[in-house]
Design an enzyme around this catalytic site. Structure first.
Site, PDB file in Angstrom:
ATOM      1  N   ASP A  67       0.811  -1.217   0.000  1.00  0.00           N
ATOM      2  CA  ASP A  67       0.000   0.000   0.000  1.00  0.00           C
ATOM      3  C   ASP A  67       0.843   1.266   0.000  1.00  0.00           C
ATOM      4  O   ASP A  67       2.059   1.230   0.188  1.00  0.00           O
ATOM      5  CB  ASP A  67      -0.963  -0.011   1.197  1.00  0.00           C
ATOM      6  CG  ASP A  67      -0.298  -0.455   2.506  1.00  0.00           C
ATOM      7  OD1 ASP A  67       0.938  -0.443   2.580  1.00  0.00           O
ATOM      8  OD2 ASP A  67      -1.024  -0.817   3.445  1.00  0.00           O
ATOM      9  N   ASN A 136      -8.164  -3.053  13.857  1.00  0.00           N
ATOM     10  CA  ASN A 136      -9.527  -3.350  13.398  1.00  0.00           C
ATOM     11  C   ASN A 136      -9.538  -4.514  12.407  1.00  0.00           C
ATOM     12  O   ASN A 136     -10.549  -4.765  11.750  1.00  0.00           O
ATOM     13  CB  ASN A 136     -10.180  -2.098  12.781  1.00  0.00           C
ATOM     14  CG  ASN A 136      -9.402  -1.590  11.564  1.00  0.00           C
ATOM     15  OD1 ASN A 136      -8.421  -2.201  11.136  1.00  0.00           O
ATOM     16  ND2 ASN A 136      -9.842  -0.469  11.009  1.00  0.00           N
ATOM     17  N   HIS A 138      -7.529  -4.757   9.704  1.00  0.00           N
ATOM     18  CA  HIS A 138      -7.158  -4.447   8.317  1.00  0.00           C
ATOM     19  C   HIS A 138      -5.833  -5.110   7.959  1.00  0.00           C
ATOM     20  O   HIS A 138      -4.962  -5.291   8.793  1.00  0.00           O
ATOM     21  CB  HIS A 138      -7.167  -2.938   8.028  1.00  0.00           C
ATOM     22  CG  HIS A 138      -6.051  -2.131   8.593  1.00  0.00           C
ATOM     23  ND1 HIS A 138      -6.245  -1.106   9.488  1.00  0.00           N
ATOM     24  CD2 HIS A 138      -4.718  -2.148   8.365  1.00  0.00           C
ATOM     25  CE1 HIS A 138      -5.092  -0.548   9.791  1.00  0.00           C
ATOM     26  NE2 HIS A 138      -4.142  -1.165   9.121  1.00  0.00           N
ATOM     27  N   GLU A 143      -9.774  -1.962   4.739  1.00  0.00           N
ATOM     28  CA  GLU A 143     -10.500  -1.636   5.965  1.00  0.00           C
ATOM     29  C   GLU A 143     -11.758  -2.499   6.106  1.00  0.00           C
ATOM     30  O   GLU A 143     -12.264  -3.039   5.111  1.00  0.00           O
ATOM     31  CB  GLU A 143     -10.902  -0.157   5.941  1.00  0.00           C
ATOM     32  CG  GLU A 143      -9.721   0.806   5.931  1.00  0.00           C
ATOM     33  CD  GLU A 143      -9.112   1.037   7.317  1.00  0.00           C
ATOM     34  OE1 GLU A 143      -9.235   0.130   8.183  1.00  0.00           O
ATOM     35  OE2 GLU A 143      -8.524   2.095   7.533  1.00  0.00           O
TER      36      GLU A 143
HETATM   37  C1  GLP Z   1      -0.678   0.175   8.635  1.00  0.00           C
HETATM   38  C2  GLP Z   1      -0.292  -0.591   7.363  1.00  0.00           C
HETATM   39  C3  GLP Z   1      -0.532  -2.073   7.522  1.00  0.00           C
HETATM   40  C4  GLP Z   1       0.041  -2.547   8.834  1.00  0.00           C
HETATM   41  C5  GLP Z   1      -0.689  -1.905   9.973  1.00  0.00           C
HETATM   42  C6  GLP Z   1      -0.215  -2.347  11.344  1.00  0.00           C
HETATM   43  O1  GLP Z   1      -1.944   0.704   8.618  1.00  0.00           O
HETATM   44  N1  GLP Z   1      -0.948  -0.113   6.203  1.00  0.00           N
HETATM   45  O2  GLP Z   1       0.031  -2.758   6.413  1.00  0.00           O
HETATM   46  O3  GLP Z   1      -0.053  -3.940   8.930  1.00  0.00           O
HETATM   47  O4  GLP Z   1      -0.513  -0.500   9.860  1.00  0.00           O
HETATM   48  O5  GLP Z   1       0.904  -1.640  11.731  1.00  0.00           O
HETATM   49  P1  GLP Z   1       1.857  -2.011  12.919  1.00  0.00           P
HETATM   50  O6  GLP Z   1       2.688  -3.147  12.425  1.00  0.00           O
HETATM   51  O7  GLP Z   1       2.682  -0.784  13.139  1.00  0.00           O
HETATM   52  O8  GLP Z   1       1.008  -2.378  14.066  1.00  0.00           O
END
Ligand code: GLP
Length: 242
Positions: A67, A136, A138, A143
């Site tokens: 992304d 959540n 995702h 989402e």
């Molecule tokens: C972001 C990214 C995701 C990631 C998520 C969790 O929103 N787009 O790909 O998995 O955060 O992040 P973290 O690993 O910092 O908890």
């Protein structure tokens, strides 16, 4: 589904790096699907170490990232292109032209989504997709409520994602409201999926995603349907799965 238990964040990172290393050693021209966020940072540090020691060669590897925020330039420190360059790409011998991330600056969103799906297809699909998970549920920026059958698309970020990601920006107002993300369809087409999770704050969503109903309301729940899915998580994140 396979669950690999790790003792800590560092142990999770080591176990995830082991899987990715094996993939690259056995198939030097692998297509790796990569993720951002704090979860994969330790994994990337270990891959860099192993490359420096001469154990990992990325010269034939291609990478496709999940992304990118819409509206951020590739050299903006909050962009995922910048994150990947600084936390992985510039420290290993992957060829820059073999690293793909959606272009957050493309004005024509539809054209960009089509282009990115084409990039994944032209690479021959994803051999190993690394994922983190949002609170959540995702994955990438898919989402809750999004359709499972989507390819790359533009999403409006949920309030909880904006809240969670504001730590990387000066203020919440600076967090882009939209992002490009690979869709669930693209993720599910990966030949192998590795989800990493660490910390007590992920325990509830890990439990929901892996033991609850398969529903777009919890995007990561779709991973239960994948034939080659591995969760690598520490004790804290697995707390409720016992
Ligand atoms: C972001 C990214 C995701 C990631 C998520 C969790 O929103 N787009 O790909 O998995 O955060 O992040 P973290 O690993 O910092 O908890």
């Amino acid at each position: 589904m396979m669950i690999i238990r790790a003792q800590s964040y560092d142990d999770m990172s080591r176990k995830a790096a082991n899987i990715i290393s094996a993939q690259v050693i056995l198939h030097p021209a692998s297509v790796l699907g990569l993720a951002t966020g704090s979860s994969p940072l330790g994994t990337y540090r270990l891959l860099i170490d192993r490359h420096r020691k001469g154990d990992l060669d990325f010269s034939a590897v291609k990478s496709v990232n999940l992304d990118e925020y819409q509206g951020l330039a590739p050299d903006s420190p909050q962009s995922y292109r910048y994150f990947m360059r600084h936390n992985l790409f510039q420290h290993i011998n992957i060829r820059p032209e073999n690293t793909y991330i959606p272009n957050g600056l493309e004005a024509d969103a539809q054209a960009e989504c089509k282009r990115y799906d084409g990039v994944i297809d032209d690479a021959g699909g994803i051999d190993l997709q690394l994922l983190g998970i949002g609170h959540n549920g995702h994955i990438g920026f898919n989402e809750p409520g999004g359709a499972f059958e989507k390819g790359t698309h533009l999403v409006a970020l949920s309030d909880s994602t904006i809240e969670a990601n504001k730590r990387f920006f000066d203020s919440e107002a600076d967090v882009p409201r939209h992002a490009y993300t690979m869709g669930i369809r693209s993720i599910m087409h990966a030949r192998r999926i590795v989800l990493i999770a660490s910390g007590k704050d992920k325990a509830q969503i890990i439990q929901k995603a892996l033991r609850g109903p398969i529903t777009p309301a919890v995007p990561a729940s779709v991973l239960q349907l994948h034939g080659n899915f591995t969760l690598v998580a520490d004790e804290d994140a697995l707390f409720l799965l016992r």
